[in-house]
Motif scaffolding. Structure first.
Motif, PDB file in Angstrom:
ATOM      1  N   GLY A 184       0.846  -1.185   0.000  1.00 33.15           N
ATOM      2  CA  GLY A 184       0.000   0.000   0.000  1.00 33.15           C
ATOM      3  C   GLY A 184       0.879   1.231   0.000  1.00 33.15           C
ATOM      4  O   GLY A 184       2.080   1.151  -0.287  1.00 33.15           O
ATOM      5  N   ASP A 224       1.019   3.568   2.698  1.00 33.14           N
ATOM      6  CA  ASP A 224       1.298   4.059   4.042  1.00 33.14           C
ATOM      7  C   ASP A 224       2.710   3.625   4.427  1.00 33.14           C
ATOM      8  O   ASP A 224       2.972   2.441   4.631  1.00 33.14           O
ATOM      9  N   THR A 225       3.633   4.580   4.530  1.00 28.61           N
ATOM     10  CA  THR A 225       5.036   4.228   4.784  1.00 28.61           C
ATOM     11  C   THR A 225       5.253   3.646   6.175  1.00 28.61           C
ATOM     12  O   THR A 225       6.279   3.009   6.425  1.00 28.61           O
ATOM     13  N   ILE A 226       4.311   3.834   7.066  1.00 23.68           N
ATOM     14  CA  ILE A 226       4.437   3.290   8.416  1.00 23.68           C
ATOM     15  C   ILE A 226       3.924   1.856   8.484  1.00 23.68           C
ATOM     16  O   ILE A 226       4.582   0.970   9.023  1.00 23.68           O
ATOM     17  N   LYS A 227       2.743   1.609   7.907  1.00 20.77           N
ATOM     18  CA  LYS A 227       2.101   0.304   8.053  1.00 20.77           C
ATOM     19  C   LYS A 227       2.382  -0.651   6.892  1.00 20.77           C
ATOM     20  O   LYS A 227       2.372  -1.871   7.079  1.00 20.77           O
ATOM     21  N   ASP A 228       2.597  -0.110   5.691  1.00 18.88           N
ATOM     22  CA  ASP A 228       2.783  -0.971   4.526  1.00 18.88           C
ATOM     23  C   ASP A 228       4.240  -1.389   4.361  1.00 18.88           C
ATOM     24  O   ASP A 228       5.138  -0.813   4.978  1.00 18.88           O
ATOM     25  N   PHE A 231       6.934   8.992  -1.983  1.00 14.51           N
ATOM     26  CA  PHE A 231       6.686   7.604  -1.598  1.00 14.51           C
ATOM     27  C   PHE A 231       7.938   6.744  -1.497  1.00 14.51           C
ATOM     28  O   PHE A 231       8.262   6.219  -0.438  1.00 14.51           O
ATOM     29  N   MET A 258       9.527   5.345   1.990  1.00 13.93           N
ATOM     30  CA  MET A 258       9.276   3.921   2.242  1.00 13.93           C
ATOM     31  C   MET A 258      10.585   3.147   2.384  1.00 13.93           C
ATOM     32  O   MET A 258      10.742   2.314   3.285  1.00 13.93           O
ATOM     33  N   GLU A 270      12.276   3.980   5.710  1.00  9.24           N
ATOM     34  CA  GLU A 270      11.570   3.332   6.821  1.00  9.24           C
ATOM     35  C   GLU A 270      11.927   1.849   6.918  1.00  9.24           C
ATOM     36  O   GLU A 270      12.137   1.312   8.013  1.00  9.24           O
ATOM     37  N   ALA A 322       8.797  12.921   5.207  1.00  7.06           N
ATOM     38  CA  ALA A 322       7.344  13.069   5.225  1.00  7.06           C
ATOM     39  C   ALA A 322       6.913  14.524   5.126  1.00  7.06           C
ATOM     40  O   ALA A 322       5.726  14.814   4.959  1.00  7.06           O
ATOM     41  N   ASP A 368       2.423   7.777  16.333  1.00  9.03           N
ATOM     42  CA  ASP A 368       2.529   7.081  15.048  1.00  9.03           C
ATOM     43  C   ASP A 368       3.091   7.995  13.955  1.00  9.03           C
ATOM     44  O   ASP A 368       2.423   8.298  12.972  1.00  9.03           O
ATOM     45  N   PRO A 416       6.456   8.629  11.211  1.00  9.03           N
ATOM     46  CA  PRO A 416       7.502   7.837  10.541  1.00  9.03           C
ATOM     47  C   PRO A 416       8.802   7.830  11.338  1.00  9.03           C
ATOM     48  O   PRO A 416       9.154   8.820  11.991  1.00  9.03           O
TER      49      PRO A 416
END
Length: 269
Positions: A18, A20-24, A98, A102, A105, A207, A248, A250
């Motif tokens: 996805g 979302d750089t935190i969750k994906d 993106f 990403m 991270e 970000a 939450d 990055p």
């Protein structure tokens, strides 16, 4: 058109679960490493994201859970990727919004220090939208007069980026540009420093939560302290640093804020 390179320039593209750089997580990475002598190295790897790939995302890039179930994780490949990218400047399409955030991270989660502070970052989309507003497939058709067959394949997209940047520099080098305020500049040059300045703008973290203002002062770009100097906020409300570190945000944002805090501590000794 031959790009004027002092360092290797690594064009790269990511496919992920996805945006979302935190969750994906990354599911595929392709790197085309362009050397100053014109030689190219291509590195393309599927990555096991360790989380399910949403069906809607699979429909975009064509990569399913089955495709990556036996692939290595990013953590297992992190040192290999860091070695491939060692000493390289970075380029790609929309990488500032993106791909770079990403990638950084993922390196931070893997415990590998991937410092971008001394690298030139060149975002083809920034150049393209300034000079010819469109998409990657349209950019490839516009600049290279070719159809982009297999778009959303990391390697296909990355190879397209190589041709696009070469043509962008050939076409726009030393061409004047007038912004919305009437200021005339010559933004595109066959020089990675100039292209980096055009792409990276005034961000401190990837970000864009912290930026440099017109006075070159580091300020917050969000929330109740938007446009306030970071140093002033941390001095008057030290708990704000703790709040960011516990919430939450990055990892890169936390990392850059910590660097500012440590620098303040050293100067105040």
């Amino acid at each position: 058109m031959t790009l004027n390179l002092k360092n290797p320039l690594a064009f790269f593209d990511l496919e992920a679960t996805g945006i979302d750089t935190i969750k994906d997580r990354i599911v595929e990475i392709s790197i085309v490493k362009l050397m100053p002598n014109g030689e190219k190295e291509v590195h393309t790897h599927k990555i096991n994201p360790t989380v399910p790939i949403p069906e809607i995302t699979t429909k975009i890039h064509g990569i399913s859970d089955e495709d990556v179930k036996d692939a290595p994780t990013f953590k297992q490949m992190a040192k290999t990727f860091a070695n491939i990218l060692k000493g390289c400047d970075l380029a790609g399409f929309n990488i500032m919004r993106f791909d770079v955030p990403m990638l950084v991270e993922e390196f931070l989660r893997a415990g590998v220090d991937f410092d971008i502070s001394n690298r030139k970052l060149v975002d083809l989309q920034r150049i393209y939208h300034m000079m010819e507003p469109r998409t990657l497939s349209a950019a490839y058709k516009f600049y290279c007069n070719l159809e982009l067959e297999g778009a959303h394949s990391a390697e296909v997209d990355t190879m397209a980026c190589v041709g696009i940047l070469e043509e962008q520099v050939r076409r726009y080098e030393n061409q004047e540009h007038k912004d919305t305020f009437g200021t005339v500049t010559i933004p595109v040059k066959n020089d990675m420093e100039a292209l980096h300045n055009l792409s990276f703008s005034n961000r401190i973290d990837l970000a864009g939560r912290m930026v440099y203002n017109d006075k070159k002062e580091a300020v917050f770009a969000f929330g109740k302290h938007k446009d306030k100097k970071i140093e002033d906020v941390l001095l008057k409300e030290s708990s704000y640093y703790d709040w960011i570190m516990k919430n939450d945000f990055p990892l890169n944002t936390k990392q850059e804020l910590t660097r500012i805090k440590l620098k303040m501590s050293m100067l105040n000794k």
